[in-house]
Motif scaffolding. Sequence first.
Motif, PDB file in Angstrom:
ATOM      1  N   THR A 111     100.711  -3.869  91.593  1.00  0.00           N
ATOM      2  CA  THR A 111     101.591  -3.187  92.547  1.00  0.00           C
ATOM      3  C   THR A 111     103.009  -3.084  92.025  1.00  0.00           C
ATOM      4  O   THR A 111     103.844  -2.386  92.602  1.00  0.00           O
ATOM      5  CB  THR A 111     101.595  -3.933  93.890  1.00  0.00           C
ATOM      6  OG1 THR A 111     101.995  -5.287  93.661  1.00  0.00           O
ATOM      7  CG2 THR A 111     100.200  -3.914  94.514  1.00  0.00           C
ATOM      8  N   THR A 112     103.304  -3.816  90.971  1.00  0.00           N
ATOM      9  CA  THR A 112     104.636  -3.779  90.354  1.00  0.00           C
ATOM     10  C   THR A 112     104.478  -3.467  88.873  1.00  0.00           C
ATOM     11  O   THR A 112     103.367  -3.376  88.349  1.00  0.00           O
ATOM     12  CB  THR A 112     105.359  -5.126  90.523  1.00  0.00           C
ATOM     13  OG1 THR A 112     104.580  -6.160  89.904  1.00  0.00           O
ATOM     14  CG2 THR A 112     105.546  -5.450  92.006  1.00  0.00           C
ATOM     15  N   ARG A 113     105.603  -3.313  88.240  1.00  0.00           N
ATOM     16  CA  ARG A 113     105.582  -3.025  86.810  1.00  0.00           C
ATOM     17  C   ARG A 113     104.920  -4.173  86.062  1.00  0.00           C
ATOM     18  O   ARG A 113     105.279  -5.340  86.222  1.00  0.00           O
ATOM     19  CB  ARG A 113     107.005  -2.822  86.302  1.00  0.00           C
ATOM     20  CG  ARG A 113     107.070  -2.294  84.871  1.00  0.00           C
ATOM     21  CD  ARG A 113     108.498  -2.305  84.376  1.00  0.00           C
ATOM     22  NE  ARG A 113     108.643  -1.547  83.147  1.00  0.00           N
ATOM     23  CZ  ARG A 113     109.624  -1.739  82.272  1.00  0.00           C
ATOM     24  NH1 ARG A 113     110.538  -2.669  82.504  1.00  0.00           N
ATOM     25  NH2 ARG A 113     109.708  -0.998  81.190  1.00  0.00           N
ATOM     26  N   VAL A 114     103.950  -3.832  85.205  1.00  0.00           N
ATOM     27  CA  VAL A 114     103.158  -4.847  84.502  1.00  0.00           C
ATOM     28  C   VAL A 114     103.947  -5.397  83.318  1.00  0.00           C
ATOM     29  O   VAL A 114     104.568  -4.639  82.559  1.00  0.00           O
ATOM     30  CB  VAL A 114     101.829  -4.240  84.018  1.00  0.00           C
ATOM     31  CG1 VAL A 114     101.072  -5.252  83.170  1.00  0.00           C
ATOM     32  CG2 VAL A 114     100.992  -3.812  85.198  1.00  0.00           C
ATOM     33  N   ASP A 115     103.922  -6.723  83.188  1.00  0.00           N
ATOM     34  CA  ASP A 115     104.476  -7.370  81.998  1.00  0.00           C
ATOM     35  C   ASP A 115     103.434  -7.278  80.892  1.00  0.00           C
ATOM     36  O   ASP A 115     102.352  -7.863  80.993  1.00  0.00           O
ATOM     37  CB  ASP A 115     104.814  -8.838  82.295  1.00  0.00           C
ATOM     38  CG  ASP A 115     105.365  -9.547  81.085  1.00  0.00           C
ATOM     39  OD1 ASP A 115     106.466  -9.218  80.640  1.00  0.00           O
ATOM     40  OD2 ASP A 115     104.644 -10.441  80.557  1.00  0.00           O
ATOM     41  N   LEU A 116     103.740  -6.536  79.828  1.00  0.00           N
ATOM     42  CA  LEU A 116     102.751  -6.281  78.789  1.00  0.00           C
ATOM     43  C   LEU A 116     102.302  -7.554  78.081  1.00  0.00           C
ATOM     44  O   LEU A 116     101.126  -7.691  77.709  1.00  0.00           O
ATOM     45  CB  LEU A 116     103.310  -5.286  77.776  1.00  0.00           C
ATOM     46  CG  LEU A 116     103.505  -3.842  78.257  1.00  0.00           C
ATOM     47  CD1 LEU A 116     103.878  -2.947  77.076  1.00  0.00           C
ATOM     48  CD2 LEU A 116     102.252  -3.317  78.932  1.00  0.00           C
ATOM     49  N   ALA A 117     103.229  -8.486  77.864  1.00  0.00           N
ATOM     50  CA  ALA A 117     102.853  -9.734  77.176  1.00  0.00           C
ATOM     51  C   ALA A 117     101.819 -10.510  77.994  1.00  0.00           C
ATOM     52  O   ALA A 117     100.831 -11.019  77.461  1.00  0.00           O
ATOM     53  CB  ALA A 117     104.089 -10.585  76.916  1.00  0.00           C
ATOM     54  N   SER A 118     102.038 -10.614  79.316  1.00  0.00           N
ATOM     55  CA  SER A 118     101.087 -11.321  80.187  1.00  0.00           C
ATOM     56  C   SER A 118      99.753 -10.583  80.244  1.00  0.00           C
ATOM     57  O   SER A 118      98.680 -11.201  80.231  1.00  0.00           O
ATOM     58  CB  SER A 118     101.668 -11.462  81.595  1.00  0.00           C
ATOM     59  OG  SER A 118     102.826 -12.264  81.586  1.00  0.00           O
ATOM     60  N   LEU A 119      99.812  -9.248  80.298  1.00  0.00           N
ATOM     61  CA  LEU A 119      98.591  -8.458  80.341  1.00  0.00           C
ATOM     62  C   LEU A 119      97.795  -8.626  79.041  1.00  0.00           C
ATOM     63  O   LEU A 119      96.565  -8.764  79.065  1.00  0.00           O
ATOM     64  CB  LEU A 119      98.923  -6.986  80.573  1.00  0.00           C
ATOM     65  CG  LEU A 119      97.737  -6.023  80.672  1.00  0.00           C
ATOM     66  CD1 LEU A 119      96.763  -6.463  81.749  1.00  0.00           C
ATOM     67  CD2 LEU A 119      98.235  -4.595  80.921  1.00  0.00           C
ATOM     68  N   ALA A 120      98.497  -8.644  77.913  1.00  0.00           N
ATOM     69  CA  ALA A 120      97.815  -8.841  76.626  1.00  0.00           C
ATOM     70  C   ALA A 120      97.178 -10.228  76.557  1.00  0.00           C
ATOM     71  O   ALA A 120      96.057 -10.395  76.063  1.00  0.00           O
ATOM     72  CB  ALA A 120      98.805  -8.659  75.476  1.00  0.00           C
ATOM     73  N   SER A 121      97.894 -11.236  77.073  1.00  0.00           N
ATOM     74  CA  SER A 121      97.355 -12.601  77.086  1.00  0.00           C
ATOM     75  C   SER A 121      96.113 -12.682  77.966  1.00  0.00           C
ATOM     76  O   SER A 121      95.106 -13.308  77.595  1.00  0.00           O
ATOM     77  CB  SER A 121      98.427 -13.579  77.575  1.00  0.00           C
ATOM     78  OG  SER A 121      97.923 -14.898  77.626  1.00  0.00           O
ATOM     79  N   ASP A 122      96.163 -12.033  79.148  1.00  0.00           N
ATOM     80  CA  ASP A 122      94.997 -12.023  80.030  1.00  0.00           C
ATOM     81  C   ASP A 122      93.813 -11.325  79.359  1.00  0.00           C
ATOM     82  O   ASP A 122      92.651 -11.731  79.519  1.00  0.00           O
ATOM     83  CB  ASP A 122      95.337 -11.314  81.343  1.00  0.00           C
ATOM     84  CG  ASP A 122      96.330 -12.114  82.187  1.00  0.00           C
ATOM     85  OD1 ASP A 122      96.485 -13.332  81.924  1.00  0.00           O
ATOM     86  OD2 ASP A 122      96.945 -11.516  83.087  1.00  0.00           O
ATOM     87  N   ALA A 123      94.105 -10.284  78.604  1.00  0.00           N
ATOM     88  CA  ALA A 123      93.035  -9.536  77.940  1.00  0.00           C
ATOM     89  C   ALA A 123      92.363 -10.383  76.858  1.00  0.00           C
ATOM     90  O   ALA A 123      91.136 -10.331  76.685  1.00  0.00           O
ATOM     91  CB  ALA A 123      93.592  -8.250  77.336  1.00  0.00           C
ATOM     92  N   THR A 124      93.144 -11.165  76.115  1.00  0.00           N
ATOM     93  CA  THR A 124      92.529 -12.038  75.087  1.00  0.00           C
ATOM     94  C   THR A 124      91.649 -13.095  75.748  1.00  0.00           C
ATOM     95  O   THR A 124      90.569 -13.413  75.248  1.00  0.00           O
ATOM     96  CB  THR A 124      93.603 -12.722  74.230  1.00  0.00           C
ATOM     97  OG1 THR A 124      94.449 -13.539  75.055  1.00  0.00           O
ATOM     98  CG2 THR A 124      94.456 -11.704  73.487  1.00  0.00           C
TER      99      THR A 124
END
Length: 510
Positions: free
Chosen positions: A474-487
Amino acid sequence: MSGVAKRVSKLAHVSAGRRERFARSFQVFLLGVIIACGIEVAVDWHSTLGDIRVLRARVTQRGESYAAVLVHPLGGPVALGDVAEVGRLVDGVFDDRDVVFVRVVSPDQKTLYERIDPAYATWFEGARHQTFDAYYAHQLDRDTKGVMTDADGLRARMEGSRHRDIAQSYQDLLVSLHVASPDQTKLRGNAVVLFQDRLYTFDKKSHDDAVTYALGKIEGGGAIVVGFDMRETNAAIRAKYLKGAGMVLFFVMLILVQNVGSRREKLRLLDLESKYASAKESIRNALPAPIETSALRVAGAIAQSVGSVDGMLFDAWSSDDTVEIVLVDPEGDGVEAAAVALHVRATYRHRREDSIRATLVEELAALGSASRRIPGERPLGAVIVRVRGDGSIEGVRCGMSAPRVVHGTEVRALDERDLDEAAEGLTPPMRAISGALGAGELLVFASDGLGGASRRIDPNAVASFVARTRASATTRVDLASLASDATTWARGTSAETAQDDILVVLAERT
């Protein structure tokens, strides 16, 4: 990384550090060896002393049986003073080759009948320089009187005697600890029978194990003593001690050798793990911070392998309105792979800092050449992509999977075409990448190293996860956190990925 994740990571690091200190501690190792050896010694000696107790129990049972059989029939002849009949009744016990002495005492505590094996008497006098009667005079008189007048008191004094050897002391200890039952005479009828194995030498300073004897209270008065030559039993006992000592020595040496060998191997593995941990930390420290320009955002995360260091890393560089992203993975794993990856990354950084202008093919050729200029050289897998502010994408890859574009919840592949043979140091085949990144779209790099999609993780599946997660925010995504979640998500898709690094890099056109 969230605050909770950081605390969990810190606790895991502290716990791992403590485990390593314990594993390396010589004091802990020595304590473990002492405990292991102590248990082995205790078990072996418990077995040995148990065997010795069995050997002595056989003599005890025979002596008690002889005495119990004779106390009733001897009652009449002893009362009448019929020595001949007494001799006839006791003559059979000498068929036991260990029986060497019999004495029958009248109710007035005088010796009525006595017989000793002549050969044994000769040996005993030569060994002890006294006759058998003289040597044991006091102890025989004491015990025959005791069995006639106070059998329970005599039994208590025998059990509490200080004249005993190691096996007897150990048995008494077990009885006092209530882990073993005291040896009680188990006979039919009402015969009063005791067995004396707590004799002392003439100087009263040590336990005498040369002789033991059974005592029986004759019906109507009097007592009988049946003495045993313990030389043969003692020889068997010495053999048990030697066997027990040999077993203890063998198994203790085996434990020491195994533990020393195991400790050396453990220290070697700990040193290797320490090197791996240091190499992994160097890889993590070499990863770039997130980049944000007026048109692009770039961030990435790596989930490193559980065991060995894999050596995969990425770097990113922004210049003017262009962002350049490079992923490298030397073939194989280990500290050497990490060293090659770090050297290649340093080469790439130097070229960027020196503003060297080159095509992407030339850039990969330079990185491949760098991988060959360091000990432990190995083929290099790599992908390099330039994303310009207008969204145009060009790239080259060799041995690693191509990035995907995420638009909303849709995932699409970029255009690819084959190039000429890869330069030395690079893993073929080499393919060119091209495409465009629209406003709000996301470029997703997902790889577990050489082989890309043909290995364990599916870049399309990782890109789909990123698309779903980003679309639900719902808010702007933090790319670093999103990349960490993806790994983390990619790691959970297959147990086979535990020994591989998983790298996810995201580039968003804002």
